[in-house]
Design a protein around this motif. Structure first.
Motif, PDB file in Angstrom:
ATOM      1  N   SER A  43      43.124  66.500  96.680  1.00  0.00           N
ATOM      2  CA  SER A  43      41.781  67.067  96.585  1.00  0.00           C
ATOM      3  C   SER A  43      41.754  68.405  95.864  1.00  0.00           C
ATOM      4  N   ALA A  44      42.784  69.239  96.065  1.00  0.00           N
ATOM      5  CA  ALA A  44      42.813  70.553  95.422  1.00  0.00           C
ATOM      6  C   ALA A  44      42.927  70.413  93.909  1.00  0.00           C
ATOM      7  N   VAL A  45      43.718  69.450  93.446  1.00  0.00           N
ATOM      8  CA  VAL A  45      43.857  69.214  92.015  1.00  0.00           C
ATOM      9  C   VAL A  45      42.554  68.678  91.439  1.00  0.00           C
ATOM     10  N   PHE A  46      41.955  67.735  92.126  1.00  0.00           N
ATOM     11  CA  PHE A  46      40.681  67.160  91.680  1.00  0.00           C
ATOM     12  C   PHE A  46      39.617  68.239  91.560  1.00  0.00           C
ATOM     13  N   ARG A  47      39.560  69.112  92.556  1.00  0.00           N
ATOM     14  CA  ARG A  47      38.565  70.180  92.543  1.00  0.00           C
ATOM     15  C   ARG A  47      38.838  71.170  91.414  1.00  0.00           C
ATOM     16  N   ALA A  48      40.102  71.525  91.189  1.00  0.00           N
ATOM     17  CA  ALA A  48      40.443  72.481  90.130  1.00  0.00           C
ATOM     18  C   ALA A  48      40.046  71.944  88.760  1.00  0.00           C
ATOM     19  N   PHE A  49      40.353  70.670  88.507  1.00  0.00           N
ATOM     20  CA  PHE A  49      39.997  70.059  87.230  1.00  0.00           C
ATOM     21  C   PHE A  49      38.488  70.060  87.028  1.00  0.00           C
ATOM     22  N   ASN A  50      37.769  69.558  88.022  1.00  0.00           N
ATOM     23  CA  ASN A  50      36.339  69.362  87.855  1.00  0.00           C
ATOM     24  C   ASN A  50      35.544  70.659  87.970  1.00  0.00           C
ATOM     25  N   LEU A  51      36.093  71.658  88.654  1.00  0.00           N
ATOM     26  CA  LEU A  51      35.413  72.951  88.712  1.00  0.00           C
ATOM     27  C   LEU A  51      35.332  73.557  87.314  1.00  0.00           C
ATOM     28  N   LYS A  52      36.445  73.511  86.588  1.00  0.00           N
ATOM     29  CA  LYS A  52      36.447  74.041  85.223  1.00  0.00           C
ATOM     30  C   LYS A  52      35.606  73.172  84.298  1.00  0.00           C
ATOM     31  N   ALA A  53      35.764  71.843  84.409  1.00  0.00           N
ATOM     32  CA  ALA A  53      35.035  70.931  83.531  1.00  0.00           C
ATOM     33  C   ALA A  53      33.528  71.058  83.726  1.00  0.00           C
ATOM     34  N   ASN A  54      33.082  71.136  84.973  1.00  0.00           N
ATOM     35  CA  ASN A  54      31.649  71.276  85.243  1.00  0.00           C
ATOM     36  C   ASN A  54      31.118  72.621  84.763  1.00  0.00           C
ATOM     37  N   THR A  55      31.941  73.668  84.884  1.00  0.00           N
ATOM     38  CA  THR A  55      31.528  74.991  84.415  1.00  0.00           C
ATOM     39  C   THR A  55      31.320  74.990  82.908  1.00  0.00           C
ATOM     40  N   VAL A  56      32.270  74.410  82.179  1.00  0.00           N
ATOM     41  CA  VAL A  56      32.140  74.321  80.723  1.00  0.00           C
ATOM     42  C   VAL A  56      30.953  73.450  80.346  1.00  0.00           C
ATOM     43  N   GLY A  57      30.780  72.339  81.047  1.00  0.00           N
ATOM     44  CA  GLY A  57      29.678  71.434  80.737  1.00  0.00           C
ATOM     45  C   GLY A  57      28.318  72.058  80.936  1.00  0.00           C
ATOM     46  N   ASN A  58      28.218  73.023  81.843  1.00  0.00           N
ATOM     47  CA  ASN A  58      26.929  73.649  82.149  1.00  0.00           C
ATOM     48  C   ASN A  58      26.731  74.993  81.467  1.00  0.00           C
ATOM     49  N   MET A  59      27.659  75.386  80.598  1.00  0.00           N
ATOM     50  CA  MET A  59      27.489  76.659  79.890  1.00  0.00           C
ATOM     51  C   MET A  59      26.321  76.574  78.901  1.00  0.00           C
ATOM     52  N   PRO A  60      25.498  77.609  78.814  1.00  0.00           N
ATOM     53  CA  PRO A  60      24.403  77.607  77.831  1.00  0.00           C
ATOM     54  C   PRO A  60      24.951  77.730  76.414  1.00  0.00           C
TER      55      PRO A  60
END
Length: 220
Positions: A43-60
């Motif tokens: 779960s920690a790896v999954f969260r680390a990957f997707n936390l960064k990916a979601n942040t980049v995806g939502n950048m203006p």
């Protein structure tokens, strides 16, 4: 020593049962890599990957006109004026996951039935294999497995052969001090999952322990 079946193609040979990475080309159902297993199971790896990916995806972001420099479109009120990016947030999210896992990103501008630009798609990095010149080390072309066939792309992105030279492949490779031409094998995923194997096997042991009723292994 028992005899093993050998595969020989005129230039090299190896045992049929040899599962060394890179020896085989899988057109479907390729075995899962350890990093993919840890990504899906820890779960920690999954969260680390997707936390960064979601942040980049939502950048203006803002698209500007190449010649005039005026604003053309923006993420706040995205109208897809370029016609090929209906969901840029999802494209950037997938690109980030790909970059973290493999130091590569491949986006293909697909065509519709009449040959017009359709959509810019993120493609699986494992389907691509760069081919370099054995003498100069320069990149000759990039192979992409499509079903049971192979497509070849020039370094500039044009599809080689068949006259379909207008197919465009956008690639992004991350290099470091250990590489000059090809993407670095030192990925973020390797660093993130370095100790995740311990977590994964510890969780698996605990899960199996309680699945057996919490009975400590013993000899009676």
């Amino acid at each position: 020593m028992a005899n093993k079946l050998q595969f020989f193609d005129g230039s090299k040979s190896y045992a049929i049962l040899d599962d060394t990475p890179g020896l085989w080309t899988y057109f479907s159902n390729a075995p899962r890599q350890e990093i993919d297993v840890l990504y899906a199971k820890v779960s920690a790896v999954f969260r680390a990957f997707n936390l960064k990916a979601n942040t980049v995806g939502n950048m203006p972001f803002v698209l500007t006109h190449l010649k005039t420099g005026e604003e053309y479109d923006n993420s706040a009120s995205w109208e897809n004026k370029v016609k090929v990016m209906p969901n840029p947030s999802e494209l950037f999210r997938l690109d980030t996951l790909s970059y973290m896992a493999s130091n590569t990103v491949y986006n293909l501008l697909t065509k519709n039935i009449v040959g017009r630009d359709k959509v810019l798609r993120n493609l699986i990095p494992s389907a691509f294999t760069p081919q370099t010149d054995p003498i100069t080390g320069n990149l000759n072309y990039i192979e992409r497995r499509v079903g049971s066939g192979i497509e070849k792309y020039s370094p500039e992105g044009a599809l080689m052969g068949g006259g379909a030279t207008d197919a465009r492949l956008i690639r992004m490779w991350r290099l470091d001090h250990t590489t000059e031409v090809l993407p670095s094998p030192n990925t973020e995923a390797l660093a993130v999952t370095n100790s995740a194997g311990i977590i994964y096997h510890a969780d698996a042991w605990i899960q199996h322990f309680f699945a057996r009723g919490g009975v400590v292994p013993m000899v009676i």
